[in-house]
Design a protein around this motif. Structure first.
Motif, PDB file in Angstrom:
ATOM      1  N   GLN A 245      14.126  24.415  54.892  1.00 55.58           N
ATOM      2  CA  GLN A 245      15.434  24.501  54.243  1.00 55.58           C
ATOM      3  C   GLN A 245      16.327  23.301  54.534  1.00 55.58           C
ATOM      4  O   GLN A 245      17.081  22.865  53.668  1.00 55.58           O
ATOM      5  N   LEU A 246      16.219  22.785  55.747  1.00 56.66           N
ATOM      6  CA  LEU A 246      17.030  21.608  56.049  1.00 56.66           C
ATOM      7  C   LEU A 246      16.564  20.419  55.200  1.00 56.66           C
ATOM      8  O   LEU A 246      17.373  19.713  54.596  1.00 56.66           O
ATOM      9  N   ASP A 247      15.245  20.230  55.137  1.00 58.74           N
ATOM     10  CA  ASP A 247      14.707  19.133  54.314  1.00 58.74           C
ATOM     11  C   ASP A 247      15.157  19.280  52.865  1.00 58.74           C
ATOM     12  O   ASP A 247      15.546  18.315  52.209  1.00 58.74           O
ATOM     13  N   ALA A 248      15.098  20.529  52.376  1.00 55.03           N
ATOM     14  CA  ALA A 248      15.494  20.773  50.989  1.00 55.03           C
ATOM     15  C   ALA A 248      16.965  20.444  50.785  1.00 55.03           C
ATOM     16  O   ALA A 248      17.345  19.786  49.823  1.00 55.03           O
ATOM     17  N   MET A 249      17.789  20.868  51.732  1.00 54.94           N
ATOM     18  CA  MET A 249      19.222  20.657  51.591  1.00 54.94           C
ATOM     19  C   MET A 249      19.563  19.164  51.587  1.00 54.94           C
ATOM     20  O   MET A 249      20.362  18.697  50.773  1.00 54.94           O
ATOM     21  N   VAL A 250      18.923  18.440  52.498  1.00 56.92           N
ATOM     22  CA  VAL A 250      19.224  17.013  52.594  1.00 56.92           C
ATOM     23  C   VAL A 250      18.784  16.290  51.315  1.00 56.92           C
ATOM     24  O   VAL A 250      19.507  15.441  50.795  1.00 56.92           O
ATOM     25  N   LEU A 251      17.621  16.662  50.801  1.00 63.51           N
ATOM     26  CA  LEU A 251      17.151  16.022  49.554  1.00 63.51           C
ATOM     27  C   LEU A 251      18.105  16.342  48.406  1.00 63.51           C
ATOM     28  O   LEU A 251      18.434  15.476  47.600  1.00 63.51           O
ATOM     29  N   GLN A 252      18.581  17.592  48.355  1.00 61.75           N
ATOM     30  CA  GLN A 252      19.515  17.957  47.280  1.00 61.75           C
ATOM     31  C   GLN A 252      20.805  17.153  47.408  1.00 61.75           C
ATOM     32  O   GLN A 252      21.384  16.724  46.409  1.00 61.75           O
ATOM     33  N   GLN A 253      21.231  16.908  48.637  1.00 58.36           N
ATOM     34  CA  GLN A 253      22.445  16.104  48.830  1.00 58.36           C
ATOM     35  C   GLN A 253      22.227  14.656  48.401  1.00 58.36           C
ATOM     36  O   GLN A 253      23.090  14.037  47.782  1.00 58.36           O
ATOM     37  N   ASP A 254      21.044  14.133  48.753  1.00 58.92           N
ATOM     38  CA  ASP A 254      20.736  12.758  48.321  1.00 58.92           C
ATOM     39  C   ASP A 254      20.783  12.649  46.800  1.00 58.92           C
ATOM     40  O   ASP A 254      21.272  11.660  46.246  1.00 58.92           O
ATOM     41  N   THR A 255      20.254  13.674  46.139  1.00 59.95           N
ATOM     42  CA  THR A 255      20.244  13.671  44.676  1.00 59.95           C
ATOM     43  C   THR A 255      21.662  13.696  44.134  1.00 59.95           C
ATOM     44  O   THR A 255      21.994  13.011  43.171  1.00 59.95           O
ATOM     45  N   GLU A 256      22.506  14.500  44.782  1.00 59.13           N
ATOM     46  CA  GLU A 256      23.920  14.556  44.409  1.00 59.13           C
ATOM     47  C   GLU A 256      24.561  13.176  44.468  1.00 59.13           C
ATOM     48  O   GLU A 256      25.307  12.771  43.591  1.00 59.13           O
TER      49      GLU A 256
END
Lengths: 212, 232
Positions: free
Chosen positions: B164-175
């Motif tokens: 979940q942390l990896d997913a969250m960070v990737l989603q933030q990068d995309t943002e």
């Protein structure tokens, strides 16, 4: 260890969907073998995602959701147990060959070299090359761009050594004589957006028959 | 760096984007479940940020996708449909499809989203990115009538329970990437959009350089490495 990767412009072209089919085949095959380029490609795709996300939506018809459910016919999302695939050719290439390396229908083109042209849309062509160990492919220049991806074995030319997974990007300025490395035959996927021109007279006469 | 495309100056653009990214940088990522991302809106508002809604939407879309993949959740699929089907339709119209063809294709694309939901990996892509790749492939099928060779799926991914942390960070990068693109001058952004609508030749695309993709690329690279380690 892959040392020769795809260029940024090839990855952007693949991500935007602007490459001819033959080039897309080579990109998809290399990316199947190379995590570095897979990551670069998926980063490019993120730009496409941002573009999609920023589109002002076009209204769907009222019945569209029901129509989509009807397309699915009550099926659940797929649960496929994916097994690692054994073999020389990655999946996208196997789709074009109709099987792995042993399914290729080779045609001799002289000097022990064999080739198989793969069916792709106009604008560029794709073929597999089989070059016996230590054999040279006739000296040739290019009128367009030629990409060569090594699938097994290795080849060398004046510029460098290319092993499995490596891509050579040759443009009009490169006149070269690739030679398959000793030890085992070299099988590679070559795509070009222009006919090759061979420098010797005989290969040039043969060119229309070889379709290369 | 000597390349230029009209008034597009890649060096200047990437410097501008870099400073913008520094302003946008969200300090200290917390190991929250993805669902908890949805509660971050207020904290962002406190700091006067404007990218809150999109951030929130991204996280929601991830939870919907995972609900479809795990539980065949039709309600979640309806939410995805409401958010993405109109965008896919607009994307296809801008790529040259008629509205009625675009409508049919958008339905096909969303049907594929349902079928292939198990392949979505939030540690490597946002939902918009993943749906973009499906829509793009459909566009090539329909408008160019070419086959579209796709890379082999990773035999070992994605994990059923993505980190979940990896997913969250990737989603933030995309943002941040989205924000960076949105902040580009109109003509530069329009050029990138045209490329993705399939409206630029390959020669023109070769000159589109300077996109700020380093961070996302590194993140995806790590995710791929992790997948390999987990499964081999």
């Amino acid at each position: 260890m892959i040392r020769h990767h795809l260029s940024d412009s090839l990855l952007t072209g693949y991500s935007t969907g602007s490459l001819p089919e033959a080039f897309s085949l080579l990109v998809a095959t290399h990316v199947s073998l190379c995590d570095e380029c897979r990551a670069r490609l998926e980063a490019q795709d993120a730009v496409g995602g941002a573009v999609l996300d920023s589109c002002d939506g076009a209204a769907m018809s009222d019945s569209s959701f029901a129509a989509t459910l009807a397309l699915l016919g009550g099926a659940s999302p797929e649960r496929e147990a994916r097994e690692p695939v054994e073999g020389v050719f990655p999946a996208p290439l196997r789709d074009y060959v109709g099987g792995d390396a042993d399914a290729v229908r080779w045609r001799p083109v002289g000097g022990g070299v064999r080739q198989a042209i793969l069916p792709t849309a106009k604008g560029a062509s794709a073929r597999l090359l089989y070059i016996p160990a230590g054999t040279a492919v006739p000296d040739h220049g290019h009128t367009g761009t030629e990409l060569t991806l090594v699938l097994s074995g290795a080849f060398e030319d004046a510029t460098d050594h290319f092993g499995p997974g490596d891509v050579e990007i040759a443009d009009e300025d490169l006149e070269h004589t690739p030679v398959a490395a000793l030890g085992e035959p070299c099988i590679c996927l070559a795509v070009t957006d222009a006919p090759l021109r061979f420098n010797g007279l005989i290969p040039r006469l043969l060119q229309p028959f070889l379709k290369i | 760096m000597t390349k230029s495309f009209g008034s597009f100056d890649p060096l200047a653009a990437s410097l501008r984007i870099r400073s913008m990214l520094q302003e946008l940088a969200i300090p200290g990522t917390l190991p929250l479940p993805i669902a908890a991302l949805m509660g971050r809106a207020e904290r962002h508002e406190d700091k006067g940020r404007h990218d809150v809604t999109a951030d929130d939407d991204n996280a929601k879309a991830v939870t919907w996708m995972l609900a479809v993949a795990r539980d065949a959740d039709q309600q979640a699929f309806a939410s995805l449909f409401a958010r993405f089907a109109p965008r896919v339709k607009a994307f296809l119209i801008k790529s040259g499809a008629t509205p009625s063809l675009a409508e049919d294709c958008a339905q096909d694309v969303m049907a594929t989203v349902w079928r292939k939901a198990g392949q979505f990996d939030p540690t490597r892509a946002s939902v918009a990115t993943w749906i973009f790749t499906i829509a793009r492939n459909r566009r090539i099928d329909i408008l160019r009538r070419d086959r579209r060779p796709e890379p082999q799926d990773l035999p070992w991914g994605p994990e059923p329970e993505p980190d979940q942390l990896d997913a969250m960070v990737l989603q933030q990068d995309t943002e941040r990437l989205s924000a960076a693109l949105a902040a580009l001058p109109d003509n530069q952004r329009a050029l990138i959009e045209r490329a993705y609508f399939g409206d630029l030749s390959h020669g023109e695309i070769a000159r589109l350089t300077g996109l700020p993709l380093g961070t996302i690329k590194s993140r995806i690279r790590l995710a791929l490495e992790k997948l390999r380690q987990t499964m081999t």
